[in-house]
Design a protein around this motif. Structure first.
Motif, PDB file in Angstrom:
ATOM      1  N   SER A  31      41.142  37.323  44.115  1.00  0.00           N
ATOM      2  CA  SER A  31      40.079  38.182  43.618  1.00  0.00           C
ATOM      3  C   SER A  31      39.969  37.942  42.117  1.00  0.00           C
ATOM      4  O   SER A  31      40.948  38.134  41.402  1.00  0.00           O
ATOM      5  CB  SER A  31      40.416  39.651  43.885  1.00  0.00           C
ATOM      6  N   THR A  33      38.754  39.604  39.655  1.00  0.00           N
ATOM      7  CA  THR A  33      39.080  40.725  38.782  1.00  0.00           C
ATOM      8  C   THR A  33      40.557  41.096  38.820  1.00  0.00           C
ATOM      9  O   THR A  33      41.051  41.748  37.914  1.00  0.00           O
ATOM     10  CB  THR A  33      38.223  41.958  39.123  1.00  0.00           C
ATOM     11  N   VAL A  34      41.273  40.665  39.838  1.00  0.00           N
ATOM     12  CA  VAL A  34      42.712  40.913  39.916  1.00  0.00           C
ATOM     13  C   VAL A  34      43.489  39.697  39.432  1.00  0.00           C
ATOM     14  O   VAL A  34      44.484  39.817  38.727  1.00  0.00           O
ATOM     15  CB  VAL A  34      43.125  41.263  41.368  1.00  0.00           C
ATOM     16  N   SER A  35      43.031  38.507  39.769  1.00  0.00           N
ATOM     17  CA  SER A  35      43.787  37.279  39.531  1.00  0.00           C
ATOM     18  C   SER A  35      43.473  36.581  38.206  1.00  0.00           C
ATOM     19  O   SER A  35      44.239  35.732  37.772  1.00  0.00           O
ATOM     20  CB  SER A  35      43.537  36.298  40.677  1.00  0.00           C
ATOM     21  N   GLN A  37      42.798  37.094  34.216  1.00  0.00           N
ATOM     22  CA  GLN A  37      42.830  37.986  33.068  1.00  0.00           C
ATOM     23  C   GLN A  37      41.530  37.823  32.282  1.00  0.00           C
ATOM     24  O   GLN A  37      41.154  36.708  31.923  1.00  0.00           O
ATOM     25  CB  GLN A  37      44.036  37.642  32.194  1.00  0.00           C
ATOM     26  N   ASP A  40      37.242  41.148  34.133  1.00  0.00           N
ATOM     27  CA  ASP A  40      36.534  42.432  34.052  1.00  0.00           C
ATOM     28  C   ASP A  40      35.462  42.418  32.969  1.00  0.00           C
ATOM     29  O   ASP A  40      34.387  42.975  33.151  1.00  0.00           O
ATOM     30  CB  ASP A  40      37.510  43.577  33.790  1.00  0.00           C
TER      31      ASP A  40
END
Length: 169
Positions: A31, A33-35, A37, A40
């Motif tokens: 993902s 937005t998770v993986s 940095q 976002d």
């Protein structure tokens, strides 16, 4: 179910224990937005994480264990209508025939950390991405670059940072 960084706990009814024993597997889903940095801030600026189709690699710096790519987003990437789930909409974007002065231009710079197993073609004067894919392979992330022209190939990395910059400023 309880998920922590080092373990996942799944509670099952004892009557299903024999059926499920040895059949439960976990897979890391990629993902942005998770993986990645900084992803976002890209979603905040554009409304979604772009697929980088037909976008241009304008700068590349490759060392033994780090790769930095700057990708200038095409007008289509910037103008794609967004759906509520932050994915590109199925609607075709309205692309101006001549670049409009009021359409912002953006570049995303990716820094891939602790890279290895590079299988990349040389950077050329024109490097246009057909598709940029990310996925997990055990603890590493795999980056695949398919190109219409120029730089293409794949490599593994341990981390990804991304930064978006407006070029009109």
């Amino acid at each position: 179910m309880k998920v922590e960084p080092e373990q996942a706990l799944v509670r099952i009814n004892p009557e299903y224990e024999d059926q499920l024993a040895g059949s439960i597997g976990l897979e890391l889903a990629f993902s942005p937005t998770v993986s990645i940095q900084g992803a976002d801030s890209i979603v905040e600026k554009l409304g979604y994480f772009p697929p980088f189709h037909y976008d241009r690699i304008t700068a590349a710096n490759m060392t033994k264990d780090q790769i930095t790519l700057t990708i200038e987003l095409s007008y289509a990437s910037v103008l794609v209508p967004k759906s509520p789930d932050l994915e590109p909409s199925a609607e075709a974007p309205v692309i101006p025939e001549a670049p409009a002065k009021d359409v912002p231009r953006y570049a995303v710079t990716f820094t891939f950390l602790e890279t290895k197993e590079h299988v990349l073609t040389p950077v050329e004067t024109e490097n246009i991405i057909l598709q940029l894919d990310f996925r997990y392979e055990e603890a590493d992330m795999v980056v695949d670059i398919d190109a219409l022209s120029g730089l293409s190939g794949s490599f593994l990395c341990r981390g990804i940072r991304a930064e978006i910059k407006e070029l009109n400023e």
